[in-house]
Design an enzyme around this catalytic site. Structure first.
Site, short mmCIF file in Angstrom:
data_model
loop_
_atom_site.label_atom_id
_atom_site.label_comp_id
_atom_site.label_asym_id
_atom_site.label_seq_id
_atom_site.Cartn_x
_atom_site.Cartn_y
_atom_site.Cartn_z
N ALA A 55 0.85 -1.19 0.00
CA ALA A 55 0.00 0.00 0.00
C ALA A 55 0.88 1.25 0.00
CB ALA A 55 -0.92 0.00 1.21
N GLY A 60 0.23 -5.11 1.28
CA GLY A 60 -1.06 -5.15 0.60
C GLY A 60 -1.03 -5.92 -0.70
N GLU A 68 -1.43 -9.48 0.29
CA GLU A 68 -2.83 -9.66 0.68
C GLU A 68 -3.75 -9.70 -0.53
OE1 GLU A 68 -3.27 -7.53 4.95
OE2 GLU A 68 -2.28 -6.33 3.41
N GLU A 79 4.60 -5.43 7.72
CA GLU A 79 3.97 -4.30 8.40
C GLU A 79 4.52 -4.04 9.81
OE1 GLU A 79 1.04 -5.56 5.24
OE2 GLU A 79 2.36 -6.58 6.66
#
Length: 259
Positions: free
Chosen positions: A64, A109, A112, A132
């Site tokens: 992200a 992300g 994911e 993260e």
């Protein structure tokens, strides 16, 4: 669309490409909005399979947008997580299978995003991580949930707690990806797999996906009951009648008409 390329290939196959190669296909709010739009279209299009990939050879999606998140308040970060989760859940629950064709970085992300797809194919240069905790946060797009279900509790805890990178070979070993190919073979193999899925009865494939995805959220008794109900609905279709009749009479399987 600005950041997403959407193509219709042969045999009802869609190709969705995140097109931000200059920044390693990083996910921001605009990318999420466009992904949501394109998979909403696919859901009502009559297509049979979708392939999701990232532009270039360096990244599927490198996470992200950290710059965008730097000044988030708690409320803003919650909204950003909920938005991404809604998009990824749409992909996960799409009524047709989604194949992730992963090359280069699939971090945070991006990992994911791959996890919410039905089948993951990786190039030999693919790298996976949930880094993260090294940034003072945790995965926010379902990583703690899907990764655990796919690779097991121990592997998921190690990846999330340490943030360490996993190469394609190890990802295959732990079940994070189905197959590993050279960079040149990745997309042809993804298209070949999509064709194999697309040639089967679309209603049956959709029912199988619903049984698997929804069944994961149920106990075994409810999951088996759901499977039985979906199994029975297939017997209301012309495709089932035609295919079984061809099998019994040793005829070539007919082309499925999605009805």
């Amino acid at each position: 669309m600005k950041y997403i390329k959407y193509e219709i290939k042969e045999n009802g196959i869609a190709l969705v490409t995140i097109s931000r190669a200059q920044v390693l296909n990083v996910l921001n709010e605009e990318v999420l909005d466009e992904l949501d739009d394109v998979f909403y279209k696919i859901a009502s299009s009559g297509l049979r399979v979708a392939i999701l990939t990232g532009e270039g050879k360096k990244a599927f999606a490198a996470g992200a947008d950290i710059r965008g998140m730097l000044s988030f308040s708690r409320e803003q970060s919650l909204a950003f997580s909920q938005k991404g989760n809604a998009v990824f859940r749409r992909i996960e629950q799409l009524d047709v299978p989604v194949i992730a064709a992963i090359h280069g970085f699939a971090l945070g992300g991006g990992c994911e995003l791959a996890l919410c797809c039905d089948i993951r194919l990786a190039a030999q240069n693919a790298v996976f991580a949930q880094p993260e905790t090294s940034l003072g946060i945790i995965p926010g797009y379902g990583g703690t949930q899907r990764l655990t279900r796919i690779v097991g509790v121990g592997n998921a805890k190690e990846m999330v707690y340490t943030g360490r990178k996993v190469d394609a070979a190890e990802a295959k070993e732990m079940g994070l990806v189905n197959h590993v190919y050279s960079s040149e073979e990745l997309m042809p193999q993804a298209l070949g797999l999509a064709r194999k899925i697309a040639q089967n009865a679309p209603i049956a494939v959709r029912a199988a996906k619903e049984a698997i995805v929804c069944g994961l959220d149920m106990d075994i008794t409810d999951g088996i009951s759901l499977e039985a109900q979906l199994f029975s609905t297939c017997f209301e279709t012309a495709d089932q009648q035609n295919a079984m009749s061809a099998f019994i009479h040793k005829k070539e399987c007919p082309v499925f008409q999605n009805k």
